[in-house]
Design a protein around this motif. Sequence first.
Motif, PDB file in Angstrom:
ATOM      1  N   ARG A 160      -8.717  59.039 -19.837  1.00  0.00           N
ATOM      2  CA  ARG A 160      -9.225  58.842 -18.476  1.00  0.00           C
ATOM      3  C   ARG A 160     -10.738  59.068 -18.442  1.00  0.00           C
ATOM      4  NH1 ARG A 160      -4.920  59.568 -14.751  1.00  0.00           N
ATOM      5  NH2 ARG A 160      -2.978  59.076 -15.849  1.00  0.00           N
ATOM      6  N   LEU A 161     -11.345  58.644 -17.330  1.00  0.00           N
ATOM      7  CA  LEU A 161     -12.768  58.880 -17.130  1.00  0.00           C
ATOM      8  C   LEU A 161     -13.004  60.354 -16.846  1.00  0.00           C
ATOM      9  CD1 LEU A 161     -15.664  57.824 -16.758  1.00  0.00           C
ATOM     10  CD2 LEU A 161     -15.103  57.421 -14.339  1.00  0.00           C
ATOM     11  N   ALA A 162     -13.797  61.000 -17.687  1.00  0.00           N
ATOM     12  CA  ALA A 162     -14.081  62.432 -17.559  1.00  0.00           C
ATOM     13  C   ALA A 162     -15.515  62.623 -17.068  1.00  0.00           C
ATOM     14  CB  ALA A 162     -13.878  63.142 -18.892  1.00  0.00           C
ATOM     15  N   LEU A 207     -13.575  70.078 -20.233  1.00  0.00           N
ATOM     16  CA  LEU A 207     -12.186  69.819 -20.614  1.00  0.00           C
ATOM     17  C   LEU A 207     -11.888  70.082 -22.081  1.00  0.00           C
ATOM     18  CD1 LEU A 207     -11.428  66.674 -18.428  1.00  0.00           C
ATOM     19  CD2 LEU A 207     -10.538  68.997 -18.136  1.00  0.00           C
ATOM     20  N   ARG A 208     -12.852  69.868 -22.954  1.00  0.00           N
ATOM     21  CA  ARG A 208     -12.600  70.164 -24.373  1.00  0.00           C
ATOM     22  C   ARG A 208     -12.426  71.674 -24.581  1.00  0.00           C
ATOM     23  NH1 ARG A 208     -13.629  65.847 -27.811  1.00  0.00           N
ATOM     24  NH2 ARG A 208     -12.394  67.098 -29.255  1.00  0.00           N
ATOM     25  N   TYR A 209     -13.191  72.458 -23.863  1.00  0.00           N
ATOM     26  CA  TYR A 209     -13.062  73.923 -23.929  1.00  0.00           C
ATOM     27  C   TYR A 209     -11.696  74.356 -23.407  1.00  0.00           C
ATOM     28  CZ  TYR A 209     -14.131  78.861 -22.927  1.00  0.00           C
ATOM     29  OH  TYR A 209     -14.107  80.231 -22.872  1.00  0.00           O
ATOM     30  N   ARG A 242     -16.193  67.464  -7.220  1.00  0.00           N
ATOM     31  CA  ARG A 242     -16.823  66.370  -7.956  1.00  0.00           C
ATOM     32  C   ARG A 242     -15.917  65.780  -9.025  1.00  0.00           C
ATOM     33  NH1 ARG A 242     -21.310  70.058  -7.456  1.00  0.00           N
ATOM     34  NH2 ARG A 242     -23.071  69.141  -6.315  1.00  0.00           N
ATOM     35  N   THR A 243     -14.802  66.457  -9.335  1.00  0.00           N
ATOM     36  CA  THR A 243     -13.942  65.989 -10.434  1.00  0.00           C
ATOM     37  C   THR A 243     -12.478  65.852 -10.006  1.00  0.00           C
ATOM     38  OG1 THR A 243     -13.752  68.286 -11.197  1.00  0.00           O
ATOM     39  CG2 THR A 243     -15.421  66.905 -12.255  1.00  0.00           C
ATOM     40  N   ALA A 254      -9.892  62.347 -15.371  1.00  0.00           N
ATOM     41  CA  ALA A 254      -9.442  63.160 -16.499  1.00  0.00           C
ATOM     42  C   ALA A 254      -9.046  64.577 -16.073  1.00  0.00           C
ATOM     43  CB  ALA A 254     -10.546  63.223 -17.555  1.00  0.00           C
ATOM     44  N   HIS A 255      -9.761  65.149 -15.110  1.00  0.00           N
ATOM     45  CA  HIS A 255      -9.456  66.523 -14.714  1.00  0.00           C
ATOM     46  C   HIS A 255      -8.088  66.627 -14.054  1.00  0.00           C
ATOM     47  CE1 HIS A 255     -13.778  66.892 -15.437  1.00  0.00           C
ATOM     48  NE2 HIS A 255     -13.559  68.191 -15.567  1.00  0.00           N
TER      49      HIS A 255
END
Length: 459
Positions: A27-29, A252-254, A281-282, A288-289
């Motif tokens: 997805r768009l992150a 998100l990687r964290y 904002r996400t 992606a969030h």
Amino acid sequence: MPPLSARSSEAAPAGIDGWSPTSWQSRLALQQPEYPSAAALEAVLRQLGRLPPLVTSGEIEALRSQLAEAARGDRFLLQGGDCAEQFAECDAEVIAGKLKILLQMSLLLVHGAEKRVIRVGRFAGQYAKPRSEQVEARDGVTLPVYRGDLINGVAFEPAERTPDPERLLRGYERAALTLNFIRALIDGGFADLHHPEYWDLEWVRHSPFAAEYQRLAESIGDSLRFMETLSGERVGQTTRVDFFTSHEGLHLRYEQAQTRQVPQRDGWYNLSTHLPWIGMRTSQLDGAHVEYFRGIANPIAVKVGPGTSPEALLELAAVLDPSNEPGRLTLIHRFGARGIARGLPPLVQAVERARRRVLWVCDPMHGNTERIGERFKTRKFEHILSEVEQAFDIHQRAGTYLGGVHVELTGENVTECMGGARNLSEADLARAYRSFVDPRLNYEQALELAMLIARRMRH
């Protein structure tokens, strides 16, 4: 200790509806940093994936149960801390100061509401911040914007502003140190309700509310001693308090690196914090969030505000909480004192009509931010208080329950928000303005806000 056999999210198989800890990557992150070396980032993430969890699934489930009680009106959530933590403030005095103010505020709220309070710190992981712009320009020089210590440095220099994956490890380490110190303080009697006077900070004694707080603290101590005299034994359950942590699940990687399966429980847990939230904002439905958050077993929160329509909110709730599970979803509304009367009622009414079991929480900070010249962002105490009071009124008229507040605060004597009992003015801002991102209530203002909310809830 967290179970050592927690299973990492690396190469995780897909679960229900195709979700896995990595499915968000399709997805768009938004709001993700761009690292100069993908290989260096992956090496750090592999290390994070092998490090012990910061919290336990048992703690997370305990919080979920308490949040379900708050949604029913039986508890009240107090969530507070820094707008963005800094590595340099992983300091014993700073951490103890934040814990003290949250404990003191909760004491006032328990007294006013006559309900148990859930204490959730906005720290031990709040190292990343969403930003409106990708870059910042000064004197003809353009650099990446500061996104929090988890990603880059605040100094306006190329080396500092370049995203550095090693900061992810430093963020994990400081979160672990902070959690360890908080747990040690609480287990050592720091939050013993028999001695609330120990939670005081020296300079707050000058507050106009100091005498009222002192009378309350003495009253609680007297009540506990009276109960123990009657029963002949110490009231063990009141000697310490539960304390949970939260942060915005932005990087998100964290977050993925610390998403694990644990023995004897179903699903995947984000074991970096108890209560992660999605910012405005996400919160895109196809983003992606939302994809990441829909699959984790933690209780989760979402910020909602002027850009949130009733239809979009119901769609979001259906994705994030398809089973309509008590304690799963918290909605944190942030409209500002001037916008809440128009913006909040349609959302509350829509959620009620859909019979959604959510916890409503008021964030009176973010909708009330204003800029003073080029140097300072600030908030006015009167606007913060007004938004909270209006939130109580709106929920009362709708037959719903305002179950908590979400505030940015510090245990230090800063001058970042205007107003309050000492009526801090624009001229006072320069005296002790320390935030690099958003303005925070200082110790005295936070205590005053809690006392006024407690009065409102009592009456």
